[in-house]
Design an enzyme around this catalytic site. Sequence first.
Site, short mmCIF file in Angstrom:
data_model
loop_
_atom_site.label_atom_id
_atom_site.label_comp_id
_atom_site.label_asym_id
_atom_site.label_seq_id
_atom_site.Cartn_x
_atom_site.Cartn_y
_atom_site.Cartn_z
N LYS A 106 0.82 -1.23 0.00
CA LYS A 106 0.00 0.00 0.00
C LYS A 106 0.85 1.28 0.00
CE LYS A 106 -3.97 -2.19 2.33
NZ LYS A 106 -4.93 -2.08 3.46
N ASN B 67 -2.02 0.44 6.78
CA ASN B 67 -1.46 -0.79 7.35
C ASN B 67 -0.62 -1.60 6.34
OD1 ASN B 67 -3.53 -1.75 5.83
ND2 ASN B 67 -4.66 -2.71 7.51
N TYR C 277 -12.57 -2.27 -3.23
CA TYR C 277 -13.06 -2.29 -1.84
C TYR C 277 -14.59 -2.14 -1.78
CZ TYR C 277 -8.44 -2.31 0.36
OH TYR C 277 -7.19 -2.67 0.82
N HIS D 107 -2.21 -5.47 1.70
CA HIS D 107 -3.50 -6.17 1.54
C HIS D 107 -3.22 -7.61 1.16
CE1 HIS D 107 -7.46 -7.32 0.00
NE2 HIS D 107 -6.78 -7.90 -0.98
N GLU E 223 -9.77 -10.87 -7.41
CA GLU E 223 -8.84 -9.74 -7.26
C GLU E 223 -7.68 -9.86 -8.25
OE1 GLU E 223 -9.95 -9.16 -2.52
OE2 GLU E 223 -7.91 -9.74 -3.05
P1 GDP Z 1 -7.89 -6.68 6.03
O1 GDP Z 1 -8.52 -7.83 5.30
O2 GDP Z 1 -7.03 -7.11 7.19
O3 GDP Z 1 -7.14 -5.72 5.12
O4 GDP Z 1 -9.05 -5.83 6.73
P2 GDP Z 1 -10.54 -5.41 6.27
O5 GDP Z 1 -11.00 -6.20 5.08
O6 GDP Z 1 -11.39 -5.44 7.50
O7 GDP Z 1 -10.38 -3.88 5.86
C1 GDP Z 1 -9.84 -3.50 4.63
C2 GDP Z 1 -8.94 -2.31 4.82
O8 GDP Z 1 -9.71 -1.19 5.24
C3 GDP Z 1 -7.88 -2.45 5.94
O9 GDP Z 1 -6.74 -3.16 5.54
C4 GDP Z 1 -7.58 -1.00 6.27
O10 GDP Z 1 -6.67 -0.42 5.31
C5 GDP Z 1 -8.95 -0.36 6.09
N1 GDP Z 1 -9.63 -0.26 7.39
C6 GDP Z 1 -10.21 -1.25 8.11
N2 GDP Z 1 -10.73 -0.78 9.26
C7 GDP Z 1 -10.48 0.56 9.26
C8 GDP Z 1 -10.79 1.62 10.16
O11 GDP Z 1 -11.38 1.43 11.23
N3 GDP Z 1 -10.37 2.88 9.79
C9 GDP Z 1 -9.70 3.12 8.62
N4 GDP Z 1 -9.33 4.37 8.30
N5 GDP Z 1 -9.42 2.14 7.73
C10 GDP Z 1 -9.79 0.89 8.06
#
Ligand code: GDP
Length: 140
Positions: free
Chosen positions: A11, A114, A51, A117, A128
């Site tokens: 990212k 973070n 997303y 992905h 994807e």
């Molecule tokens: P992943 O599968 O571990 O990447 O997590 P998710 O599918 O739950 O979320 C997708 C992405 O959305 C995450 O990797 C973060 O970059 C973002 N994200 C998730 N939760 C939050 C949040 O509470 N705040 C913000 N700003 N971004 C978030």
Amino acid sequence: MATQRTFSIIKPDATERNLTGAINAVIEKAGLRIIGQRRIKMTREQAERFYGVHKERPFFGELVDFMTSGPVVVQVLEGENAVKAHRDVMGATNPEEAADGTIRKLYAKSIGENSVHGSDSEENADLEIRQFFSEAEIVG
Ligand code: GDP
């Protein structure tokens, strides 16, 4: 266990800090092979589609802004049980909860920024990969 493919993104927070090679080293040390890789600037359309499952979440706008804020590296990874192996080496979404030695523990800045992905299922990995790669660009 079968050889599997998964989709990975390095990212913008990571490319900005010049961490592509460092993250690739962790991926390769985990036994995964990088069999497709391209550095791109995601369009809003690409990020919104990618997303789409999070469209109703409060952080969706912030997430799309972030993913289009700088270069990303899209990747196809291959290995034994690759989807889970990659999720394991990525660590928890929130770096504060990520295990020692994981990419997010080592490099992530926050729950949003973070660093990486990884697909969460074989079915999503397939979708994807096909959003970003043609078969000719994947060389296993
Ligand atoms: P992943 O599968 O571990 O990447 O997590 P998710 O599918 O739950 O979320 C997708 C992405 O959305 C995450 O990797 C973060 O970059 C973002 N994200 C998730 N939760 C939050 C949040 O509470 N705040 C913000 N700003 N971004 C978030």
